[in-house]
Design a protein around this motif. Structure first.
Motif, mmCIF file in Angstrom:
data_model
loop_
_atom_site.group_PDB
_atom_site.id
_atom_site.type_symbol
_atom_site.label_atom_id
_atom_site.label_comp_id
_atom_site.label_asym_id
_atom_site.label_seq_id
_atom_site.Cartn_x
_atom_site.Cartn_y
_atom_site.Cartn_z
ATOM 1 N N ASP A 97 -10.422 -5.650 0.101
ATOM 2 C CA ASP A 97 -9.908 -6.302 -1.459
ATOM 3 C C ASP A 97 -8.847 -7.021 -1.325
ATOM 4 O O ASP A 97 -8.767 -7.904 -2.203
ATOM 5 N N ARG B 69 -11.682 4.987 9.030
ATOM 6 C CA ARG B 69 -10.779 4.779 8.034
ATOM 7 C C ARG B 69 -11.305 4.099 6.705
ATOM 8 O O ARG B 69 -11.067 2.746 6.708
ATOM 9 N N VAL B 70 -12.490 4.421 6.085
ATOM 10 C CA VAL B 70 -13.019 3.656 5.167
ATOM 11 C C VAL B 70 -12.237 3.274 4.097
ATOM 12 O O VAL B 70 -12.409 2.013 3.693
ATOM 13 N N GLU B 71 -11.161 3.928 3.496
ATOM 14 C CA GLU B 71 -10.338 3.782 2.323
ATOM 15 C C GLU B 71 -9.468 2.341 2.835
ATOM 16 O O GLU B 71 -9.157 1.470 2.010
ATOM 17 N N ALA B 72 -8.865 2.566 4.111
ATOM 18 C CA ALA B 72 -8.313 1.473 4.632
ATOM 19 C C ALA B 72 -9.307 -0.009 4.866
ATOM 20 O O ALA B 72 -8.444 -1.124 4.363
ATOM 21 N N ASP C 270 -16.131 -2.260 8.881
ATOM 22 C CA ASP C 270 -15.596 -0.844 8.877
ATOM 23 C C ASP C 270 -15.859 0.119 10.143
ATOM 24 O O ASP C 270 -15.595 1.234 10.371
ATOM 25 N N TYR D 18 -3.234 -5.789 6.873
ATOM 26 C CA TYR D 18 -3.410 -4.196 6.853
ATOM 27 C C TYR D 18 -3.050 -4.075 8.251
ATOM 28 O O TYR D 18 -2.349 -4.741 8.980
ATOM 29 N N PHE E 56 -10.600 0.012 11.831
ATOM 30 C CA PHE E 56 -10.989 0.626 10.459
ATOM 31 C C PHE E 56 -11.899 1.990 10.922
ATOM 32 O O PHE E 56 -12.891 2.539 10.141
ATOM 33 N N ASP F 69 -11.571 -0.579 2.777
ATOM 34 C CA ASP F 69 -11.802 -0.933 1.387
ATOM 35 C C ASP F 69 -10.468 -1.731 0.788
ATOM 36 O O ASP F 69 -10.673 -2.872 0.166
ATOM 37 N N ARG F 70 -9.277 -1.402 1.163
ATOM 38 C CA ARG F 70 -8.007 -1.813 0.741
ATOM 39 C C ARG F 70 -7.874 -3.270 1.506
ATOM 40 O O ARG F 70 -7.596 -4.137 0.814
ATOM 41 N N ASP G 48 -0.429 0.009 -8.435
ATOM 42 C CA ASP G 48 -1.757 -0.347 -8.000
ATOM 43 C C ASP G 48 -2.060 -1.778 -8.525
ATOM 44 O O ASP G 48 -3.063 -2.157 -8.587
ATOM 45 N N PHE H 178 0.918 -1.240 0.138
ATOM 46 C CA PHE H 178 0.076 -0.164 -0.046
ATOM 47 C C PHE H 178 0.686 1.310 -0.026
ATOM 48 O O PHE H 178 0.416 2.312 -0.301
#
Length: 185
Positions: A172, A163-166, A155, A35, A160, A168-169, A17, A12
């Motif tokens: 994924d 930290r919505v982006e974290a 989330d 993560y 999290f 999602d990553r 990407d 990350f």
């Protein structure tokens, strides 16, 4: 001192990407958390460790005063607090080539990728910071054959929250590990 349970993937941090799996070193046999632990989890563990240092200092004072049984009790309590802080930092979803591991405070569930029917992100009521209060949010759920879905990540947990982006990553990445090693979607 390196703390392997705190290390997160460095994919990350990279600008590429196109990397589906976070580790290209072909060493997928080790269990890895895809993560970083969140600030709420790290802050709670730091607070517990701070309190443990005071308990251990009290044990030293009690030992110098001559009450060795009381010092032993304080050392035991301090040791339990340190173990609790370390366990708190290990909580989360871990992946390897062999399967998926969900670590909770008192239990660990390990499944091979063959036992995982699907991994998907769904909207559902989730627990806020692990407390009984529920809020509407997203969860990465693991679907097993003939069993109810098991939430792996939410989330609104300590990793999290805000930290919505974290989230999602991380979702994924776990789904990519599942797709790579055999979990049907």
């Amino acid at each position: 001192m390196p703390l392997p349970f705190l290390t997160a993937d460095r994919a990350f941090d990279a600008t590429d990407d196109d990397v589906a799996l976070p580790f290209d070193d072909q060493d997928h046999d080790q269990w890895r958390r895809p993560y970083r632990p969140g600030p709420w989890r790290v802050g709670a563990a730091a607070l517990i460790l701070l309190l443990a240092s005071f308990v251990l200092l009290a044990a030293m004072v009690i030992a110098f005063a001559g009450a060795l049984p009381g010092a032993g009790v304080c050392i035991g309590i301090g040791s339990l607090m340190i173990c609790a802080a370390l366990r708190l930092l290990r909580i989360g979803a871990w992946v390897s080539r062999h399967g998926l591991r969900r670590v909770a405070f008192f239990s660990t569930t390990t499944l091979s990728w063959g036992q995982v029917k699907a991994l998907r992100t769904v909207q559902q009521p989730v627990r806020w910071l692990g407390l009984p209060r529920t809020v509407q949010g997203q969860a990465l759920v693991l679907v097993r054959e003939g069993d109810e879905p098991l939430p792996l990540l939410t989330d609104h947990n300590a990793d999290f929250l805000s930290r919505v982006e974290a989230f999602d990553r991380a979702a994924d990445t776990v789904e990519a590990w599942g797709a790579e090693y055999g979990a049907a979607s």
